[in-house]
Design an enzyme around this catalytic site. Structure first.
Site, PDB file in Angstrom:
ATOM      1  N   GLU A 199       7.571 -22.185   7.498  1.00  0.00           N
ATOM      2  CA  GLU A 199       8.139 -21.314   8.530  1.00  0.00           C
ATOM      3  C   GLU A 199       9.168 -22.011   9.408  1.00  0.00           C
ATOM      4  O   GLU A 199       9.782 -21.386  10.265  1.00  0.00           O
ATOM      5  CB  GLU A 199       7.031 -20.770   9.420  1.00  0.00           C
ATOM      6  CG  GLU A 199       6.334 -21.803  10.285  1.00  0.00           C
ATOM      7  CD  GLU A 199       5.274 -21.179  11.174  1.00  0.00           C
ATOM      8  OE1 GLU A 199       5.399 -21.329  12.406  1.00  0.00           O
ATOM      9  OE2 GLU A 199       4.347 -20.553  10.648  1.00  0.00           O
ATOM     10  N   GLU A 252       0.802  -1.224   0.000  1.00  0.00           N
ATOM     11  CA  GLU A 252       0.000   0.000   0.000  1.00  0.00           C
ATOM     12  C   GLU A 252       0.837   1.278   0.000  1.00  0.00           C
ATOM     13  O   GLU A 252       0.295   2.370  -0.162  1.00  0.00           O
ATOM     14  CB  GLU A 252      -0.933  -0.009   1.220  1.00  0.00           C
ATOM     15  CG  GLU A 252      -2.015  -1.081   1.110  1.00  0.00           C
ATOM     16  CD  GLU A 252      -2.902  -1.160   2.331  1.00  0.00           C
ATOM     17  OE1 GLU A 252      -2.488  -0.668   3.401  1.00  0.00           O
ATOM     18  OE2 GLU A 252      -4.003  -1.720   2.221  1.00  0.00           O
TER      19      GLU A 252
END
EC number: 4.2.1.126
Length: 273
Positions: free
Chosen positions: A114, A83
């Protein structure tokens, strides 16, 4: 892992038998839990401030900001990074989000992505990080190997690190130069850190990048004067900003000027030269 380390994010929810609750009660109870998050983030403002100060300094001198995380944490980092160009007109490579498992993991869980302590640094290496950059690890648990391993290698290379975690005194916080701990407590659904922990992370990331972009001069007064004009709503908003700033009464004239220069800031600068 520290012997006194307790994962509050894994503690049992204080609510029982959720499956028997009416919808209204579910919503009220979740909302009551969410109300505590901004207060806890407020307590972390001194930690956030320290990280923002160093991010502003590094980005002012040509550095970049990286977020690295897994699952919800990784997705929130990518969201925040994505953004920045449209909101502030910054280069797409100024703020970057990296997620364990790569692009597939943005929409789908990637099994055991992960768990590798080496993969985080390997993924970061694709960007050729230097000591001019800042790398922020995001992990609610504070124990994600992918994130911890990346920050450890960053420290070896003299790269400044920060973190956002929801557990106090975590292994991740201990390896970060600028740890941010937002301890929101047990989740409404036990262990579901996409809830309060995710909300806290979103608030903190908003604060980091928004305050950084303001300090870098990408906001004038309270307006997004460098926003990308990617749709009619934003063109209209920019036109009205320009009319007010340059005292232009003619909407179409202001719109033409805006589109000529491509941003409110550029049009203002040109008009004042």
């Amino acid at each position: 892992m520290p012997t006194n380390f307790v994962k509050t994010t894994e503690q049992d929810s204080k609510y029982r038998h959720l499956e028997k609750m009416p919808v209204h009660e579910l919503l009220v109870n979740m909302n009551n839990e969410d109300k505590s998050v901004p207060v806890i983030v407020e307590q972390a403002i001194p930690q956030i401030e320290k990280l923002v100060e160093v991010v502003v300094e590094k980005l002012s001198n040509g550095g970049r900001l990286f977020y690295i995380g897994a699952g919800t944490s990784g997705r929130l980092g990518i969201l925040d990074a994505s953004e920045i160009p449209p909101t502030f007109g910054a280069s797409p490579d100024l703020v970057n989000g990296i997620i364990a498992g790569g692009k597939e993991a943005i929409t789908n869980a990637v099994e055991r992505a992960e768990d590798s302590k080496e993969q985080g640094w390997e993924d970061l290496q694709q960007y050729n990080p230097t000591d001019q950059d800042v790398v922020v690890g995001i992990a609610a648990s504070g124990t994600t190997p992918y994130v911890i391993g990346a920050l450890e290698k960053c420290k070896e290379q003299g790269i400044i690190t920060g973190c956002v975690t929801s557990n106090e005194n975590s292994p991740l916080a201990r390896v970060a130069d600028y740890p941010i701990e937002v301890v929101v407590g047990p989740e409404f659904v036990t262990g579901s850190s996409r809830l309060k922990s995710g909300t806290a992370q979103k608030l903190v990331l908003n604060m980091i990048t928004t305050s950084t972009m303001i300090r870098l001069g990408r906001v004038k007064d309270n307006k997004m004067v460098n926003m990308q004009l990617t749709n009619e709503k934003l063109v209209d908003r920019g036109t009205k900003m320009l009319m007010k700033e340059l005292k232009i009464d003619d909407y179409e004239k202001a719109r033409t000027i805006l589109q000529e220069f491509g941003s409110v800031m550029k049009a203002i600068k040109e008009a004042k030269n």
